[in-house]
Design a protein around this motif. Sequence first.
Motif, short mmCIF file in Angstrom:
data_model
loop_
_atom_site.label_atom_id
_atom_site.label_comp_id
_atom_site.label_asym_id
_atom_site.label_seq_id
_atom_site.Cartn_x
_atom_site.Cartn_y
_atom_site.Cartn_z
N TYR A 1 37.17 28.66 46.36
CA TYR A 1 36.54 29.67 46.20
C TYR A 1 36.53 30.82 47.11
CZ TYR A 1 34.75 27.00 42.22
OH TYR A 1 34.72 26.25 41.04
N CYS A 2 36.30 32.10 46.76
CA CYS A 2 36.42 33.37 47.48
C CYS A 2 35.54 33.25 48.70
CB CYS A 2 36.16 34.73 46.90
SG CYS A 2 36.53 35.97 47.77
N PRO A 3 36.24 33.10 50.01
CA PRO A 3 35.61 33.01 51.38
C PRO A 3 34.52 34.25 51.56
CG PRO A 3 38.04 33.16 51.75
CD PRO A 3 37.85 33.04 50.10
N LYS B 1 36.65 32.24 41.96
CA LYS B 1 37.60 31.45 42.25
C LYS B 1 38.91 32.23 42.31
CE LYS B 1 39.01 26.90 41.51
NZ LYS B 1 38.79 25.44 41.22
N CYS B 2 39.49 32.03 43.40
CA CYS B 2 40.81 32.66 43.55
C CYS B 2 41.95 32.45 42.70
CB CYS B 2 41.19 32.21 45.16
SG CYS B 2 42.41 33.41 45.70
N MET B 3 42.50 33.51 41.99
CA MET B 3 42.18 34.86 42.11
C MET B 3 40.82 35.13 41.40
SD MET B 3 45.86 36.72 41.42
CE MET B 3 47.31 36.46 42.56
N CYS B 4 39.96 35.79 42.07
CA CYS B 4 38.71 35.93 41.73
C CYS B 4 38.60 37.12 40.41
CB CYS B 4 37.59 36.45 42.82
SG CYS B 4 38.48 38.26 43.40
N LYS B 5 37.76 37.30 39.82
CA LYS B 5 37.63 37.95 38.67
C LYS B 5 37.70 39.58 39.12
CE LYS B 5 34.44 39.14 34.73
NZ LYS B 5 33.29 40.28 35.10
N TYR C 1 44.61 46.13 48.11
CA TYR C 1 44.26 44.83 48.55
C TYR C 1 43.29 44.21 47.97
CZ TYR C 1 47.02 45.61 52.79
OH TYR C 1 48.09 45.69 53.76
N CYS C 2 43.26 42.96 47.57
CA CYS C 2 42.00 42.22 47.07
C CYS C 2 40.90 42.23 48.08
CB CYS C 2 42.27 40.81 46.55
SG CYS C 2 42.67 39.71 47.95
N HIS C 3 39.64 41.86 47.77
CA HIS C 3 38.46 42.01 48.68
C HIS C 3 38.80 41.42 50.17
CE1 HIS C 3 34.20 42.79 49.37
NE2 HIS C 3 34.24 41.63 50.01
N CYS C 4 39.35 40.13 50.11
CA CYS C 4 39.52 39.45 51.16
C CYS C 4 40.93 39.95 52.03
CB CYS C 4 39.81 37.89 50.78
SG CYS C 4 38.45 36.97 50.17
N MET C 5 41.66 40.61 51.30
CA MET C 5 42.80 41.08 51.66
C MET C 5 43.87 40.10 52.03
SD MET C 5 41.73 44.00 54.74
CE MET C 5 43.24 44.62 55.08
N LEU C 6 43.73 39.01 51.06
CA LEU C 6 45.00 38.06 50.93
C LEU C 6 46.13 38.69 50.23
CD1 LEU C 6 46.19 35.04 51.47
CD2 LEU C 6 44.64 34.60 49.37
N TYR C 7 45.78 39.28 49.17
CA TYR C 7 46.70 39.84 48.25
C TYR C 7 46.83 41.42 48.19
CZ TYR C 7 46.86 35.14 46.16
OH TYR C 7 47.16 33.82 45.92
S1 SF4 Z 1 39.14 38.47 47.04
FE1 SF4 Z 1 41.42 37.65 47.34
S2 SF4 Z 1 41.35 36.06 48.31
FE2 SF4 Z 1 39.23 36.38 47.66
S3 SF4 Z 1 39.10 35.20 45.84
FE3 SF4 Z 1 39.63 37.28 45.13
S4 SF4 Z 1 41.83 37.20 44.97
FE4 SF4 Z 1 41.20 35.47 46.25
#
Ligand code: SF4
Length: 65
Positions: free
Chosen positions: A25-27, A37-41, A55-61
């Motif tokens: 789940y999203c950190p 849950k990653c990839m989140c909504k 970027y996604c919120h966490c900047m992973l993607y």
């Molecule tokens: S923000 Fe990025 S890393 Fe976080 S759950 Fe969403 S897709 Fe995954």
Amino acid sequence: MKVRLNEDTEVVRMVKEGLEARGGYCPCVREISEDTKCMCKEFREQIADPDFEGYCHCMLYYKEK
Ligand code: SF4
């Protein structure tokens, strides 16, 4: 359209550690649900949005148009 990992491998390592610690789940958010849950909504919706690039919120993607 293309989705790729952040080019900063240190960010990727940290976010992946966070995801592992939270059971996938999203950190970056407190809520634990199907939406986080990653990839989140939020990011799934950004992927579906033809005008979104970034970027996604966490900047992973990173989503390229
Ligand atoms: S923000 Fe990025 S890393 Fe976080 S759950 Fe969403 S897709 Fe995954």
